[in-house]
Design a protein around this motif. Structure first.
Motif, PDB file in Angstrom:
ATOM      1  N   ARG A 296       0.828  -1.208   0.000  1.00  0.00           N
ATOM      2  CA  ARG A 296       0.000   0.000   0.000  1.00  0.00           C
ATOM      3  C   ARG A 296       0.865   1.262   0.000  1.00  0.00           C
ATOM      4  NH1 ARG A 296      -4.564   1.462   4.612  1.00  0.00           N
ATOM      5  NH2 ARG A 296      -5.263   3.427   3.711  1.00  0.00           N
ATOM      6  N   THR A 297       1.924   1.256   0.817  1.00  0.00           N
ATOM      7  CA  THR A 297       2.815   2.418   0.874  1.00  0.00           C
ATOM      8  C   THR A 297       3.524   2.635  -0.451  1.00  0.00           C
ATOM      9  OG1 THR A 297       3.178   2.176   3.257  1.00  0.00           O
ATOM     10  CG2 THR A 297       4.853   3.388   2.012  1.00  0.00           C
ATOM     11  N   LEU A 298       4.023   1.546  -1.041  1.00  0.00           N
ATOM     12  CA  LEU A 298       4.740   1.677  -2.307  1.00  0.00           C
ATOM     13  C   LEU A 298       3.808   2.182  -3.403  1.00  0.00           C
ATOM     14  CD1 LEU A 298       7.306   1.404  -3.893  1.00  0.00           C
ATOM     15  CD2 LEU A 298       6.800  -1.013  -4.258  1.00  0.00           C
ATOM     16  N   ARG A 299       2.573   1.660  -3.420  1.00  0.00           N
ATOM     17  CA  ARG A 299       1.594   2.136  -4.405  1.00  0.00           C
ATOM     18  C   ARG A 299       1.379   3.640  -4.270  1.00  0.00           C
ATOM     19  NH1 ARG A 299      -1.825  -1.838  -3.101  1.00  0.00           N
ATOM     20  NH2 ARG A 299      -1.699  -3.598  -4.500  1.00  0.00           N
ATOM     21  N   ARG A 300       1.223   4.082  -3.018  1.00  0.00           N
ATOM     22  CA  ARG A 300       0.967   5.497  -2.755  1.00  0.00           C
ATOM     23  C   ARG A 300       2.161   6.358  -3.162  1.00  0.00           C
ATOM     24  NH1 ARG A 300       0.275   5.165   2.229  1.00  0.00           N
ATOM     25  NH2 ARG A 300       2.129   6.172   3.073  1.00  0.00           N
ATOM     26  N   ARG A 301       3.372   5.912  -2.818  1.00  0.00           N
ATOM     27  CA  ARG A 301       4.571   6.676  -3.154  1.00  0.00           C
ATOM     28  C   ARG A 301       4.726   6.837  -4.671  1.00  0.00           C
ATOM     29  NH1 ARG A 301       5.912   9.384   1.379  1.00  0.00           N
ATOM     30  NH2 ARG A 301       6.431   8.002   3.116  1.00  0.00           N
ATOM     31  N   LEU A 302       4.491   5.758  -5.399  1.00  0.00           N
ATOM     32  CA  LEU A 302       4.613   5.822  -6.857  1.00  0.00           C
ATOM     33  C   LEU A 302       3.515   6.706  -7.456  1.00  0.00           C
ATOM     34  CD1 LEU A 302       5.543   2.127  -7.734  1.00  0.00           C
ATOM     35  CD2 LEU A 302       7.052   4.123  -7.692  1.00  0.00           C
ATOM     36  N   SER A 303       2.331   6.636  -6.866  1.00  0.00           N
ATOM     37  CA  SER A 303       1.222   7.473  -7.335  1.00  0.00           C
ATOM     38  C   SER A 303       1.562   8.948  -7.157  1.00  0.00           C
ATOM     39  CB  SER A 303      -0.057   7.141  -6.562  1.00  0.00           C
ATOM     40  OG  SER A 303      -1.111   7.999  -6.940  1.00  0.00           O
ATOM     41  N   GLU A 304       2.227   9.275  -6.040  1.00  0.00           N
ATOM     42  CA  GLU A 304       2.636  10.654  -5.774  1.00  0.00           C
ATOM     43  C   GLU A 304       3.650  11.143  -6.815  1.00  0.00           C
ATOM     44  OE1 GLU A 304       4.105  10.363  -1.818  1.00  0.00           O
ATOM     45  OE2 GLU A 304       2.111  10.398  -0.889  1.00  0.00           O
ATOM     46  N   GLU A 305       4.387  10.192  -7.419  1.00  0.00           N
ATOM     47  CA  GLU A 305       5.372  10.536  -8.439  1.00  0.00           C
ATOM     48  C   GLU A 305       4.805  10.365  -9.851  1.00  0.00           C
ATOM     49  OE1 GLU A 305       9.093   8.518  -7.671  1.00  0.00           O
ATOM     50  OE2 GLU A 305       9.147   9.198  -5.595  1.00  0.00           O
ATOM     51  N   GLY A 306       3.473  10.173  -9.926  1.00  0.00           N
ATOM     52  CA  GLY A 306       2.795  10.173 -11.220  1.00  0.00           C
ATOM     53  C   GLY A 306       2.863   8.885 -12.010  1.00  0.00           C
ATOM     54  N   THR A 307       3.053   7.757 -11.342  1.00  0.00           N
ATOM     55  CA  THR A 307       3.110   6.487 -12.067  1.00  0.00           C
ATOM     56  C   THR A 307       2.543   5.365 -11.208  1.00  0.00           C
ATOM     57  OG1 THR A 307       4.555   5.032 -13.349  1.00  0.00           O
ATOM     58  CG2 THR A 307       5.435   5.866 -11.268  1.00  0.00           C
ATOM     59  N   THR A 308       2.477   4.179 -11.780  1.00  0.00           N
ATOM     60  CA  THR A 308       2.065   2.985 -11.042  1.00  0.00           C
ATOM     61  C   THR A 308       3.165   1.937 -11.183  1.00  0.00           C
ATOM     62  OG1 THR A 308       1.007   1.907 -12.944  1.00  0.00           O
ATOM     63  CG2 THR A 308      -0.349   3.426 -11.620  1.00  0.00           C
ATOM     64  N   TYR A 309       3.106   0.936 -10.326  1.00  0.00           N
ATOM     65  CA  TYR A 309       4.127  -0.107 -10.416  1.00  0.00           C
ATOM     66  C   TYR A 309       4.043  -0.833 -11.751  1.00  0.00           C
ATOM     67  CZ  TYR A 309       6.786  -4.349  -9.712  1.00  0.00           C
ATOM     68  OH  TYR A 309       7.689  -5.378  -9.877  1.00  0.00           O
ATOM     69  N   ARG A 310       2.829  -1.120 -12.192  1.00  0.00           N
ATOM     70  CA  ARG A 310       2.646  -1.829 -13.462  1.00  0.00           C
ATOM     71  C   ARG A 310       3.275  -1.055 -14.625  1.00  0.00           C
ATOM     72  NH1 ARG A 310      -1.053  -5.631 -15.239  1.00  0.00           N
ATOM     73  NH2 ARG A 310      -2.229  -5.466 -13.291  1.00  0.00           N
ATOM     74  N   GLU A 311       3.017   0.263 -14.674  1.00  0.00           N
ATOM     75  CA  GLU A 311       3.562   1.096 -15.745  1.00  0.00           C
ATOM     76  C   GLU A 311       5.085   1.169 -15.676  1.00  0.00           C
ATOM     77  OE1 GLU A 311       1.665   4.780 -15.003  1.00  0.00           O
ATOM     78  OE2 GLU A 311      -0.224   4.264 -16.007  1.00  0.00           O
ATOM     79  N   LEU A 312       5.605   1.370 -14.463  1.00  0.00           N
ATOM     80  CA  LEU A 312       7.047   1.508 -14.285  1.00  0.00           C
ATOM     81  C   LEU A 312       7.777   0.211 -14.609  1.00  0.00           C
ATOM     82  CD1 LEU A 312       9.418   3.266 -13.364  1.00  0.00           C
ATOM     83  CD2 LEU A 312       8.928   2.572 -11.007  1.00  0.00           C
ATOM     84  N   TYR A 313       7.235  -0.901 -14.115  1.00  0.00           N
ATOM     85  CA  TYR A 313       7.855  -2.205 -14.331  1.00  0.00           C
ATOM     86  C   TYR A 313       7.895  -2.540 -15.820  1.00  0.00           C
ATOM     87  CZ  TYR A 313       8.817  -7.201 -13.565  1.00  0.00           C
ATOM     88  OH  TYR A 313       9.378  -8.449 -13.564  1.00  0.00           O
ATOM     89  N   ALA A 314       6.774  -2.284 -16.507  1.00  0.00           N
ATOM     90  CA  ALA A 314       6.709  -2.565 -17.946  1.00  0.00           C
ATOM     91  C   ALA A 314       7.695  -1.680 -18.710  1.00  0.00           C
ATOM     92  CB  ALA A 314       5.284  -2.332 -18.458  1.00  0.00           C
ATOM     93  N   ASP A 315       7.781  -0.422 -18.314  1.00  0.00           N
ATOM     94  CA  ASP A 315       8.675   0.513 -19.007  1.00  0.00           C
ATOM     95  C   ASP A 315      10.139   0.089 -18.863  1.00  0.00           C
ATOM     96  OD1 ASP A 315       9.032   3.185 -20.380  1.00  0.00           O
ATOM     97  OD2 ASP A 315      10.259   3.508 -18.597  1.00  0.00           O
ATOM     98  N   ILE A 316      10.538  -0.333 -17.664  1.00  0.00           N
ATOM     99  CA  ILE A 316      11.917  -0.775 -17.432  1.00  0.00           C
ATOM    100  C   ILE A 316      12.241  -1.982 -18.302  1.00  0.00           C
ATOM    101  CG2 ILE A 316      13.536  -1.745 -15.743  1.00  0.00           C
ATOM    102  CD1 ILE A 316      11.897  -0.208 -13.579  1.00  0.00           C
TER     103      ILE A 316
END
Length: 343
Positions: free
Chosen positions: A273-293
């Motif tokens: 939950r914390t990681l989801r929130r932190r990434l959301s604050e930076e304008g992305t999601t884990y799914r989007e970031l992971y796929a992009d990498i």
């Protein structure tokens, strides 16, 4: 500036020895509560003060630095560590380490030179308090050995040895025991000596595409660091590291393994939950970031190597090539096969 990790490891070891953590932190402005903040950044002087306190409080100082260094594996150093790990040879690894040393926990000045004995990684501690030299030498030597141990046989270590200005025979014997290599005392400097044949030996985890990606990240982080240093305000105790960067470091640790949000959150010592929130604050999601990498690395692999699509799919952690092709086509507007390098 450096992360809290090094100081946290020292305090954990101090606590295990019955030494007060608050005594270790005396004179630094750091509190025990601060140790739990992953985004805290410290100055090198603060870390030096912690080491001075710890060494003064510990009954037997020999082995303290090696104990901390043995816990500092590649993942602790983030992008800097991965860039070293994926370098083609130890010679280039040393060059990378020195070029981006500001992104590390290194306290000594690193100098690499070649002599008749082989390559020497010199740990220049002329600007450090003499009382902490043995600790810093042990820690730096052990960290370097950790990088050597990644994918090479234990027998290789028998060809390395440490040179040091320390002359006391008992100290030298204990130092050799804790590091697991030969030590030569009464020398004119502290350095790790590497035989010539090891300098150009191919590194088992060498990956030119991942290395290129890591070096680009190092350049960006170093530019940010230098820009921050140029600011007139010298009070920079706390500097937040973007969560997107932290996630990238965890994913790149082994990109061939498919990593869930839960796995990454666990490695970063936070809840999903914390990681989801932190990434959301930076304008992305884990799914989007992971796929992009993964897809960015895949595109670079296809453009720079002769690997086929199925192999690239596996290299970036996709269990099914079909899923990889769909994701790649959606992101880049073309199939991976259409940009594959032909050899």
């Amino acid at each position: 500036m450096r992360t809290i990790t090094g100081v946290r490891l020292i305090c954990d070891s101090a606590k295990a020895r019955g030494i007060s953590v608050s005594d270790c932190l005396e004179g630094t402005g750091i509190t025990e509560q601060d140790l739990q903040q992953d985004d805290l950044k410290l100055s090198s002087q603060q870390e030096i003060t912690v080491i001075e306190n710890y060494v003064a409080l510990a009954k037997d100082s020999i082995g303290l630095g090696a104990e901390i260094g043995s816990q500092m594996h590649v993942n602790v150093f983030g992008i800097w560590g991965f860039a070293i790990l994926t370098s083609p040879t130890m010679r280039t690894a040393f060059s990378t380490a020195i070029d981006y040393v500001q992104l590390s926990f290194v306290l000594a000045k690193l100098v690499f030179k070649e002599t008749d004995e082989g390559g020497e990684l010199v740990f220049d501690m002329s600007e450090l308090p003499s009382a902490i030299e043995p600790f810093v030498l042990e820690r730096h030597a052990m960290v370097t050995l950790n990088f050597f141990k990644e994918g090479v046989s234990q027998s290789v270590l028998s060809d390395l040895y440490l040179k040091t200005t320390i002359s006391e025979p008992g100290h030298l014997k204990q130092l050799s025991d804790v590091l697991g290599i030969k030590v030569k005392g009464s020398m004119d400097c502290h350095s790790l000596v590497i035989p010539q044949y090891l300098l150009d030996l191919p590194r088992p985890k060498s990956d030119p595409v991942t290395l290129k990606f890591c070096l680009e990240q190092c350049d960006a982080m170093l530019s940010q660091e230098l820009a921050t240093e140029a600011q007139p305000n010298e009070e920079k105790l706390i500097e937040e590291k973007p969560w997107t960067e932290r996630v990238k470091e965890v994913v790149l640790d082994d990109i061939t393994i498919e990593k869930t949000l839960n796995m990454v959150a666990s490695q970063l010592s936070v809840t999903e939950r914390t990681l989801r929130r932190r990434l959301s604050e930076e304008g992305t999601t884990y799914r989007e970031l992971y796929a992009d990498i993964r897809l960015t690395i895949a595109k670079q692999l296809l453009e720079a190597s002769c690997l086929n699509v199925d192999t690239v799919s596996w290299r970036v952690g996709y269990a099914e090539p079909a899923s990889f092709v769909r994701a790649f086509s959606k992101k880049f507007g073309c199939s991976p096969g259409s940009i594959k390098k032909h050899c």
